[in-house]
Design a protein around this motif. Structure first.
Motif, PDB file in Angstrom:
ATOM      1  N   ILE A 175       0.847  -1.201   0.000  1.00 43.03           N
ATOM      2  CA  ILE A 175       0.000   0.000   0.000  1.00 43.03           C
ATOM      3  C   ILE A 175       0.882   1.250   0.000  1.00 43.03           C
ATOM      4  O   ILE A 175       0.603   2.230  -0.707  1.00 43.03           O
ATOM      5  N   GLY A 176       1.952   1.222   0.787  1.00 40.58           N
ATOM      6  CA  GLY A 176       2.878   2.356   0.822  1.00 40.58           C
ATOM      7  C   GLY A 176       3.531   2.590  -0.531  1.00 40.58           C
ATOM      8  O   GLY A 176       3.639   3.740  -0.993  1.00 40.58           O
ATOM      9  N   ILE A 177       3.981   1.552  -1.193  1.00 33.30           N
ATOM     10  CA  ILE A 177       4.596   1.679  -2.519  1.00 33.30           C
ATOM     11  C   ILE A 177       3.572   2.205  -3.514  1.00 33.30           C
ATOM     12  O   ILE A 177       3.893   3.065  -4.362  1.00 33.30           O
ATOM     13  N   ALA A 178       2.336   1.722  -3.432  1.00 29.76           N
ATOM     14  CA  ALA A 178       1.292   2.199  -4.354  1.00 29.76           C
ATOM     15  C   ALA A 178       1.035   3.694  -4.137  1.00 29.76           C
ATOM     16  O   ALA A 178       0.885   4.462  -5.101  1.00 29.76           O
ATOM     17  N   ALA A 179       0.995   4.119  -2.850  1.00 28.46           N
ATOM     18  CA  ALA A 179       0.763   5.535  -2.560  1.00 28.46           C
ATOM     19  C   ALA A 179       1.913   6.384  -3.083  1.00 28.46           C
ATOM     20  O   ALA A 179       1.696   7.458  -3.677  1.00 28.46           O
ATOM     21  N   ILE A 180       3.135   5.941  -2.871  1.00 22.55           N
ATOM     22  CA  ILE A 180       4.296   6.687  -3.365  1.00 22.55           C
ATOM     23  C   ILE A 180       4.290   6.729  -4.887  1.00 22.55           C
ATOM     24  O   ILE A 180       4.561   7.778  -5.501  1.00 22.55           O
ATOM     25  N   SER A 181       3.953   5.622  -5.532  1.00 21.08           N
ATOM     26  CA  SER A 181       3.912   5.569  -6.999  1.00 21.08           C
ATOM     27  C   SER A 181       2.858   6.519  -7.545  1.00 21.08           C
ATOM     28  O   SER A 181       3.090   7.229  -8.543  1.00 21.08           O
ATOM     29  N   LEU A 182       1.700   6.561  -6.935  1.00 20.82           N
ATOM     30  CA  LEU A 182       0.637   7.472  -7.386  1.00 20.82           C
ATOM     31  C   LEU A 182       1.046   8.941  -7.194  1.00 20.82           C
ATOM     32  O   LEU A 182       0.762   9.801  -8.037  1.00 20.82           O
ATOM     33  N   THR A 183       1.716   9.219  -6.083  1.00 22.21           N
ATOM     34  CA  THR A 183       2.173  10.579  -5.841  1.00 22.21           C
ATOM     35  C   THR A 183       3.198  10.987  -6.875  1.00 22.21           C
ATOM     36  O   THR A 183       3.144  12.104  -7.426  1.00 22.21           O
ATOM     37  N   ILE A 184       4.139  10.128  -7.174  1.00 24.56           N
ATOM     38  CA  ILE A 184       5.146  10.443  -8.201  1.00 24.56           C
ATOM     39  C   ILE A 184       4.490  10.601  -9.562  1.00 24.56           C
ATOM     40  O   ILE A 184       4.824  11.504 -10.330  1.00 24.56           O
ATOM     41  N   ALA A 185       3.521   9.739  -9.875  1.00 22.69           N
ATOM     42  CA  ALA A 185       2.843   9.838 -11.171  1.00 22.69           C
ATOM     43  C   ALA A 185       2.068  11.143 -11.270  1.00 22.69           C
ATOM     44  O   ALA A 185       1.984  11.754 -12.330  1.00 22.69           O
ATOM     45  N   LYS A 186       1.465  11.572 -10.149  1.00 22.16           N
ATOM     46  CA  LYS A 186       0.687  12.819 -10.144  1.00 22.16           C
ATOM     47  C   LYS A 186       1.622  14.023 -10.385  1.00 22.16           C
ATOM     48  O   LYS A 186       1.263  14.981 -11.067  1.00 22.16           O
TER      49      LYS A 186
END
Length: 109
Positions: free
Chosen positions: A95-106
């Motif tokens: 979940i943490g990796i997914a949140a970080i990935s979404l933030t970077i993508a945004k």
């Protein structure tokens, strides 16, 4: 003249003397062979007794190393707790990796 009692052939005394005569007729070689067979049988019996005692000892050692039901239950409970904790860490990490990935993508798009 002295009268001797007439002993019938089937009386106890007659049978006893026949047995004694038959025993005396056995030659010394046969007696030696019988004695040797008896000694061999005694050695074999002693050897088997020693082997049996060794097997009994081995079985006792094997039984002492068996795991009891309580010990197995304790180990399985500990394993279940460890797997549960590991699963929670992996799910949290994902979940943490997914949140970080979404933030970077945004930020990138």
């Amino acid at each position: 003249m002295v009268d001797t009692p007439n002993i019938p052939p089937n009386s106890f005394n007659y049978q006893q003397t026949q047995v004694e005569r038959n025993y005396q007729m056995i030659d010394t070689d046969a007696r030696k062979r019988i004695d040797k067979l008896e000694a061999d049988a005694t050695k074999t019996k002693n050897s088997l007794d020693e082997s049996l005692n060794g097997i009994k000892t081995d079985v006792e050692v094997i039984k002492s190393n068996y795991a009891t039901t309580a010990a197995l239950h304790k180990e399985l409970t500990g394993l279940q707790k460890e797997l549960s904790a590991q699963t929670k860490w992996i799910v949290g990490f994902m979940i943490g990796i997914a949140a970080i990935s979404l933030t970077i993508a945004k930020l990138i798009f």
